[in-house]
Motif scaffolding. Structure first.
Motif, PDB file in Angstrom:
ATOM      1  N   GLU A  86      52.805  27.332  47.517  1.00 19.67           N
ATOM      2  CA  GLU A  86      53.876  27.641  46.574  1.00 19.67           C
ATOM      3  C   GLU A  86      53.404  27.456  45.134  1.00 19.67           C
ATOM      4  OE1 GLU A  86      57.312  25.359  47.401  1.00 19.67           O
ATOM      5  OE2 GLU A  86      57.575  26.128  49.429  1.00 19.67           O
ATOM      6  N   ASN A  87      54.073  28.171  44.247  1.00 20.58           N
ATOM      7  CA  ASN A  87      53.812  27.979  42.824  1.00 20.58           C
ATOM      8  C   ASN A  87      54.484  26.694  42.365  1.00 20.58           C
ATOM      9  OD1 ASN A  87      53.132  28.429  40.147  1.00 20.58           O
ATOM     10  ND2 ASN A  87      55.031  29.561  39.758  1.00 20.58           N
ATOM     11  N   LYS A  88      53.677  25.720  42.004  1.00 19.46           N
ATOM     12  CA  LYS A  88      54.239  24.394  41.718  1.00 19.46           C
ATOM     13  C   LYS A  88      54.840  24.286  40.316  1.00 19.46           C
ATOM     14  CE  LYS A  88      51.130  22.140  44.984  1.00 19.46           C
ATOM     15  NZ  LYS A  88      50.085  21.119  45.179  1.00 19.46           N
ATOM     16  N   ASP A  89      54.420  25.177  39.427  1.00 17.65           N
ATOM     17  CA  ASP A  89      54.926  25.097  38.054  1.00 17.65           C
ATOM     18  C   ASP A  89      56.280  25.796  37.985  1.00 17.65           C
ATOM     19  OD1 ASP A  89      55.326  24.865  35.410  1.00 17.65           O
ATOM     20  OD2 ASP A  89      53.477  25.843  34.759  1.00 17.65           O
ATOM     21  N   LYS A  90      57.323  25.078  38.293  1.00 15.29           N
ATOM     22  CA  LYS A  90      58.655  25.665  38.392  1.00 15.29           C
ATOM     23  C   LYS A  90      59.203  26.101  37.039  1.00 15.29           C
ATOM     24  CE  LYS A  90      58.894  24.952  42.826  1.00 15.29           C
ATOM     25  NZ  LYS A  90      58.844  26.078  43.770  1.00 15.29           N
ATOM     26  N   ASP A  91      58.731  25.468  35.936  1.00 13.66           N
ATOM     27  CA  ASP A  91      59.269  25.790  34.624  1.00 13.66           C
ATOM     28  C   ASP A  91      58.653  27.064  34.050  1.00 13.66           C
ATOM     29  OD1 ASP A  91      60.801  23.505  34.722  1.00 13.66           O
ATOM     30  OD2 ASP A  91      59.228  22.272  33.831  1.00 13.66           O
ATOM     31  N   LYS A  92      57.580  27.516  34.663  1.00 14.30           N
ATOM     32  CA  LYS A  92      56.877  28.686  34.147  1.00 14.30           C
ATOM     33  C   LYS A  92      57.378  29.953  34.831  1.00 14.30           C
ATOM     34  CE  LYS A  92      52.228  30.651  33.908  1.00 14.30           C
ATOM     35  NZ  LYS A  92      50.845  30.490  34.328  1.00 14.30           N
ATOM     36  N   ARG A  93      57.563  31.019  34.063  1.00 12.66           N
ATOM     37  CA  ARG A  93      57.956  32.295  34.645  1.00 12.66           C
ATOM     38  C   ARG A  93      56.732  32.917  35.308  1.00 12.66           C
ATOM     39  NH1 ARG A  93      60.391  37.020  30.949  1.00 12.66           N
ATOM     40  NH2 ARG A  93      58.295  36.829  30.078  1.00 12.66           N
ATOM     41  N   PHE A  94      56.795  33.014  36.620  1.00 10.37           N
ATOM     42  CA  PHE A  94      55.627  33.448  37.386  1.00 10.37           C
ATOM     43  C   PHE A  94      55.447  34.961  37.247  1.00 10.37           C
ATOM     44  CE2 PHE A  94      53.567  34.653  41.464  1.00 10.37           C
ATOM     45  CZ  PHE A  94      52.367  33.983  41.251  1.00 10.37           C
ATOM     46  N   ARG A  95      54.247  35.382  36.808  1.00  9.04           N
ATOM     47  CA  ARG A  95      53.930  36.797  36.632  1.00  9.04           C
ATOM     48  C   ARG A  95      52.723  37.128  37.506  1.00  9.04           C
ATOM     49  NH1 ARG A  95      52.980  36.998  30.356  1.00  9.04           N
ATOM     50  NH2 ARG A  95      51.540  35.394  31.049  1.00  9.04           N
ATOM     51  N   PRO A  96      52.950  37.701  38.682  1.00  9.33           N
ATOM     52  CA  PRO A  96      51.850  37.918  39.625  1.00  9.33           C
ATOM     53  C   PRO A  96      50.665  38.660  39.035  1.00  9.33           C
ATOM     54  CG  PRO A  96      53.959  38.387  40.668  1.00  9.33           C
ATOM     55  CD  PRO A  96      54.245  38.161  39.222  1.00  9.33           C
ATOM     56  N   LEU A  97      50.931  39.692  38.208  1.00  9.93           N
ATOM     57  CA  LEU A  97      49.832  40.503  37.684  1.00  9.93           C
ATOM     58  C   LEU A  97      48.842  39.674  36.876  1.00  9.93           C
ATOM     59  CD1 LEU A  97      48.592  43.325  37.365  1.00  9.93           C
ATOM     60  CD2 LEU A  97      50.006  43.638  35.339  1.00  9.93           C
ATOM     61  N   TYR A  98      49.342  38.694  36.131  1.00 10.68           N
ATOM     62  CA  TYR A  98      48.469  37.908  35.261  1.00 10.68           C
ATOM     63  C   TYR A  98      48.164  36.519  35.813  1.00 10.68           C
ATOM     64  CZ  TYR A  98      50.176  41.576  32.198  1.00 10.68           C
ATOM     65  OH  TYR A  98      50.504  42.802  31.678  1.00 10.68           O
ATOM     66  N   ASP A  99      49.034  35.996  36.667  1.00  9.85           N
ATOM     67  CA  ASP A  99      48.881  34.614  37.133  1.00  9.85           C
ATOM     68  C   ASP A  99      48.121  34.491  38.451  1.00  9.85           C
ATOM     69  OD1 ASP A  99      50.238  33.776  34.910  1.00  9.85           O
ATOM     70  OD2 ASP A  99      52.188  33.734  35.876  1.00  9.85           O
ATOM     71  N   ILE A 100      48.063  35.563  39.252  1.00  8.01           N
ATOM     72  CA  ILE A 100      47.290  35.517  40.491  1.00  8.01           C
ATOM     73  C   ILE A 100      45.853  35.927  40.179  1.00  8.01           C
ATOM     74  CG2 ILE A 100      46.985  36.514  42.790  1.00  8.01           C
ATOM     75  CD1 ILE A 100      49.962  36.902  42.957  1.00  8.01           C
ATOM     76  N   PRO A 101      44.869  35.090  40.476  1.00  8.71           N
ATOM     77  CA  PRO A 101      43.474  35.417  40.166  1.00  8.71           C
ATOM     78  C   PRO A 101      43.055  36.760  40.768  1.00  8.71           C
ATOM     79  CG  PRO A 101      43.664  33.120  40.829  1.00  8.71           C
ATOM     80  CD  PRO A 101      45.010  33.741  41.077  1.00  8.71           C
ATOM     81  N   TYR A 102      42.440  37.578  39.943  1.00  8.90           N
ATOM     82  CA  TYR A 102      41.886  38.881  40.282  1.00  8.90           C
ATOM     83  C   TYR A 102      42.944  39.955  40.566  1.00  8.90           C
ATOM     84  CZ  TYR A 102      37.407  36.520  40.506  1.00  8.90           C
ATOM     85  OH  TYR A 102      36.291  35.803  40.175  1.00  8.90           O
ATOM     86  N   MET A 103      44.227  39.636  40.443  1.00 14.89           N
ATOM     87  CA  MET A 103      45.246  40.657  40.623  1.00 14.89           C
ATOM     88  C   MET A 103      45.183  41.680  39.484  1.00 14.89           C
ATOM     89  SD  MET A 103      47.734  41.914  42.441  1.00 14.89           S
ATOM     90  CE  MET A 103      48.688  40.751  43.427  1.00 14.89           C
ATOM     91  N   PHE A 104      45.013  41.206  38.263  1.00  9.33           N
ATOM     92  CA  PHE A 104      44.933  42.114  37.119  1.00  9.33           C
ATOM     93  C   PHE A 104      43.697  43.005  37.233  1.00  9.33           C
ATOM     94  CE2 PHE A 104      43.563  43.128  32.764  1.00  9.33           C
ATOM     95  CZ  PHE A 104      44.710  43.755  32.298  1.00  9.33           C
ATOM     96  N   GLU A 105      42.561  42.421  37.625  1.00  3.38           N
ATOM     97  CA  GLU A 105      41.333  43.210  37.765  1.00  3.38           C
ATOM     98  C   GLU A 105      41.488  44.279  38.840  1.00  3.38           C
ATOM     99  OE1 GLU A 105      40.279  39.677  35.545  1.00  3.38           O
ATOM    100  OE2 GLU A 105      41.449  39.987  37.366  1.00  3.38           O
ATOM    101  N   ALA A 106      42.173  43.920  39.945  1.00  2.00           N
ATOM    102  CA  ALA A 106      42.389  44.880  41.020  1.00  2.00           C
ATOM    103  C   ALA A 106      43.295  46.020  40.559  1.00  2.00           C
ATOM    104  CB  ALA A 106      42.996  44.176  42.238  1.00  2.00           C
ATOM    105  N   ARG A 107      44.376  45.669  39.858  1.00  3.76           N
ATOM    106  CA  ARG A 107      45.294  46.697  39.361  1.00  3.76           C
ATOM    107  C   ARG A 107      44.587  47.621  38.370  1.00  3.76           C
ATOM    108  NH1 ARG A 107      49.561  47.450  35.528  1.00  3.76           N
ATOM    109  NH2 ARG A 107      47.946  46.810  34.031  1.00  3.76           N
ATOM    110  N   GLU A 108      43.804  47.021  37.475  1.00  6.60           N
ATOM    111  CA  GLU A 108      43.105  47.814  36.471  1.00  6.60           C
ATOM    112  C   GLU A 108      42.079  48.750  37.103  1.00  6.60           C
ATOM    113  OE1 GLU A 108      43.317  47.812  32.555  1.00  6.60           O
ATOM    114  OE2 GLU A 108      45.070  47.878  33.871  1.00  6.60           O
TER     115      GLU A 108
END
Length: 859
Positions: free
Chosen positions: A331-353
């Motif tokens: 689970e994403n433990k940082d509850k106060d942070k707005r979770f953005r999969p594209l930028y917060d999941i490692p290599y997700m942005f590179e895969a999308r790009e």
């Protein structure tokens, strides 16, 4: 001890299956709808040496029994002579324990066939228990076999029943063919359906045959290998006949071509033979046109899903078969942070790009592999609900996109149950690509620190937007990627150089509003069409934006350009937006007004019910519609082969000279490192021209390090250069400091010839008259890629375009706008003058329709 079997079968014709020893064989009858019966026949009245026997592992005190002298040679003599041959046997004695003794002959009848026992004795490989077997004296006389000197100790094999280091043993052979003898087929205590038939299929072809084996791998001390036989590959044959299925975990090490095994299995499935008798293909319910089709990629949803547009105009979401995008375990433990999969999941942005740059706007081939049914999800617990998914193999230019993604370590392969057929049709290639990525430490498999994308989202953040506004205003045109389209005129942009997300509103237009922006939720007519138009044109594309201002909510307002097209103008031209009064103070005002006038005259979409104003009202505004001649001084720097030209504003010329002088002085004191610049499409840089000086440029295409296409942004010319002639543009001399000075224009009121010779004559004339000279320019109306203008010589004030018409080098393009009719009439008079003089394209007199086609003009 034994008794004669009364009525025992005589002259029974069976096939030889196996030689157990020098005096015992197993024969097999003819198959009748299944594996045939087997019988062990012991040769009467002879005895050969006993073969070695391994002690039972349950009896550790008992030792292994070695070969008796000449035992192995006796077995080999019979194997080579009899395996695969038909034999005839006669049972003479059957013991109380059921053992059968008899005479065995090669061939169909015992009267003419070779007596196996006599041949064995004649070679000295067996001894006679009673008289009647010929060959003993012959063997003794020749000192063969057991009658040879020395006792036969040299014939005893030194057998090893285990390998100390199986992995090293396999590696030492380097996957080379090794000679071997097929001895045994293991079976299961609880055989599955078709197990007995599969065993018979293999044994009837290989048992006790000389074969070659390739040792492929050794996972967990188990040796995996391939059996090679001159008559075929037993692995492929078993699969093709429906006796076996492919096993994913060992397919990756199969060196003889995994695709051959998949093809053999696929053949059995299609014919529904044996274990596949109830098989139903994952795409059995789809028509051929739904199984394989060509579509245009409109959006990359995430690292394993895209949205495509079919030829029918329908949009469809396609998931890449058998791959799993990057994800965060747990689970994403940082509850106060707005979770953005594209930028917060490692290599997700590179895969999308990777997918975005490879696919957006391109046509791809889609081959549907399976349809994954919708899941309802659990009422309680973490199991989510998923809609139905179309999973497919997507290729472009022969490249499997999923395989390319996995090979870069930007996705992983899904592992399935062995009986799960819902998988990619190129599953083995995906596994091989993943193995390469793991071996090379690519992406998700890298041991380096994962890339972190600190992207600031200032959408709706008024205070942050205020701080950022002056910076964007000074930057001029900035690069951006359209991340999301809310409506025809409202978008979310990612600014790569500034690493931020902004909400962007198109300036100068009033677009129909969607239901979410109107109280009551009723959308205005054509709001959906406007949004789709904008999506198709710019979604996830690289664009340029000019920020002019911002609204109270922190949204930036400005102009968006894609490949020379102003999106605000495009929406107005396509009758999907109206011009807003705020456009009057912009440089694009005339272009927008002209586009709106043309759209109104077509009376489609938002102008379908438009009623022209009464003549009295038209007279009132006629003054406003008069052509405005607001000529400004420009310096023409480049003429293209298509009769477009690039010009600099004389007013800002001094700024460019100062910038170039300062930049070159700085480069002289701190020269760039040759070859240090890595060129990528869209990058701004500096390029060394033929005169040895550095100029600002933009990379348009990279074929190789030796062939980089650049565009000189201040002069408009293009060149192909080596990357060693390129260097990083110092930030203090970027387009934020001074925007690109070369602007593209085309001549108003003329048609450019498509005929190469005719067009070349017109271009030569323009180059001779105006290149590298100062002229006066006035924008007349918008064009598809650039403004259409009239150009005057600065001294004589003669119209350059009109001069081309009078010289008979071009034809006139008539315009219907009322405020332009005076200019059109002047140009048409010039054309009549050229006709009368029979100049250039009019040299054959009146220009007929067939002449027009010859010169590339429209009828």
């Amino acid at each position: 001890i034994s008794k004669l079997v009364k009525g025992a079968p005589k002259n029974v014709l069976w096939g030889l299956l196996q030689v157990l020893s020098g005096c015992a064989i197993i024969v097999r009858g003819q198959p009748r709808g299944g594996p045939p019966p087997e019988r062990q026949i012991n040769l009467s009245n002879v005895r050969a040496g006993a073969l070695a026997r391994r002690a039972a592992q349950s009896q550790p005190d008992v030792k292994d029994t070695p070969d008796e002298p000449w035992a192995f040679q006796a077995r080999e003599f019979l194997r080579k002579k009899m395996i695969g041959k038909e034999v005839c046997f006669t049972v003479e004695v059957k013991t109380l324990q059921g053992r059968e003794y008899g005479m065995v002959y090669l061939g169909k009848v015992n009267t003419s066939g070779e007596n196996i026992a006599e041949s064995l004795v004649a070679e000295g490989l067996a001894v006679v228990r009673r008289e009647g077997i010929r060959g003993t004296n012959q063997a003794k006389a020749a000192k063969r076999g057991q009658w040879s000197e020395g006792g036969g100790a040299h014939t005893i094999r030194d057998l090893k029943y285990s390998i100390e280091n199986p992995r090293h043993f396999v590696d030492s052979l380097h996957q080379k063919p090794v000679n071997a003898l097929y001895l045994k087929t293991d079976g299961s205590e609880t055989p599955e359906p078709f197990a007995a038939e599969a065993k018979f299929f293999t044994e009837s072809r290989l048992l006790q045959r000389d074969v070659q084996i390739i040792l492929e791998s050794c996972p967990n001390q188990i040796i995996l290998g391939t059996i090679l036989h001159p008559n075929g590959n037993i692995t492929e044959l078993l699969l093709k006949e429906g006796f076996a299925r492919c096993v994913d975990w060992s397919m990756a090490v199969y060196t003889q071509g995994a695709e051959k095994l998949r093809a053999a299995e696929r053949s059995a499935k299609e014919r529904k033979v044996r274990m596949w008798k109830d098989y139903v293909a994952p795409t059995a319910n789809l028509d051929q046109k739904d199984r394989q089709f060509v579509a245009k990629v409109m959006q990359v949803v995430n690292a394993d899903a895209i949205v495509v547009k079919l030829n029918s105009g329908e949009y469809k979401t396609i998931h890449l078969s058998s791959i799993r995008p990057p994800r965060i375990e747990g689970e994403n433990k940082d509850k106060d942070k707005r979770f953005r999969p594209l930028y917060d999941i490692p290599y997700m942005f590179e895969a999308r790009e990777f997918l975005r740059k490879k696919l957006i706007g391109k046509k791809v081939n889609v081959m549907v592999d399976y349809i994954r049914a919708a899941t309802a999800g659990a009422e309680t617990g973490p199991v989510p609900a998923f809609p139905e998914r179309t999973c497919a193999t997507v290729t472009i230019g022969g490249i499997n996109i999923a395989e390319a993604l996995i090979s870069k370590g930007l996705a992983t392969v899904i592992r399935y149950r062995q009986d799960d057929d819902q998988r990619s049709s190129h599953y083995d290639e995906l596994l091989a690509a993943e193995a390469r990525a793991i071996k090379n430490g690519k992406g998700l498999h890298s041991k380096k620190e994962v890339p972190i994308h600190r992207v600031a989202d200032i959408s709706g953040e008024t205070q942050k937007a205020k701080q950022f506004l002056p910076f964007l205003q000074r930057a001029g045109r900035s690069e951006a990627v359209v991340e999301y389209v809310f409506s025809g005129s409202r978008l979310k942009l990612y600014m790569p150089k500034e690493t931020c997300l902004i909400t962007f509103l198109l300036a100068g237009i009033e677009c129909p509003r969607g239901s979410r922006n109107i109280p009551g939720g009723i959308a205005e007519p054509f709001s959906e069409e406007a949004m789709l138009f904008t999506k198709e044109l710019v979604l996830q594309r690289e664009v340029e934006v000019e920020v002019e201002s911002m609204d109270k909510a922190g949204n930036f307002i400005g102009w968006l350009h894609i490949e020379g097209v102003n999106l605000s103008v495009a929406l107005v031209e396509n009758s999907l937006s109206k011009v807003h009064f705020t456009a009057e103070r912009s440089a694009y005002c005339k272009t927008l007004q002209s586009a709106e006038e043309t759209a109104r005259q077509r009376k489609d979409k938002i102008w379908a019910n438009y009623v022209e104003k009464p003549p009295a009202e038209l007279a009132q505004v006629s003054e406003e519609k008069e052509r405005v001649a607001n000529y400004r001084a420009v310096y023409v720097t480049e003429i293209t082969d298509g009769l477009h030209f690039y010009a600099q504003d004389v007013e800002t010329g001094e700024n460019l000279e100062n910038l170039m002088e300062t930049m070159r002085a700085e480069l002289a004191s701190h020269p760039p490192v040759e070859g240090a610049f890595s060129a990528h499409r869209g990058d701004h840089c500096i390029a060394k021209f033929a005169d040895g000086e550095w100029y600002r440029a933009r990379v348009e295409k990279v074929e190789s390090p030796a062939k980089v296409h650049v565009f000189y942004i201040d002069y408009g010319n293009r060149e192909i250069v080596s990357s060693v002639r390129l260097a990083t543009l110092p930030p203090s001399f970027s387009t934020r400091t001074l925007p690109s000075q070369a602007t593209e224009y085309a001549f108003a009121f003329i048609q450019v010839p498509q005929d190469e010779d005719a067009r070349a004559d017109a271009v030569d004339c323009v180059v001779r008259d105006i290149q590298n000279t100062q002229c006066l320019l006035n924008v007349e109306y918008p064009g598809a890629t650039c403004p259409l203008v009239t150009l005057q010589f600065s001294d004589s004030k003669d119209d350059v375009g009109l001069g081309l018409v009078k010289e008979g080098l071009v034809m006139v393009e008539t315009r219907k706008e009322k405020h332009l009719q005076k200019m059109v009439t002047e140009y048409l008079n010039g054309q009549e003058s050229a006709k009368s003089a029979r100049l250039n394209i009019w040299r054959y007199g009146d220009f007929r329709a067939d002449d027009a086609e010859e010169f590339g003009y429209s009828r």
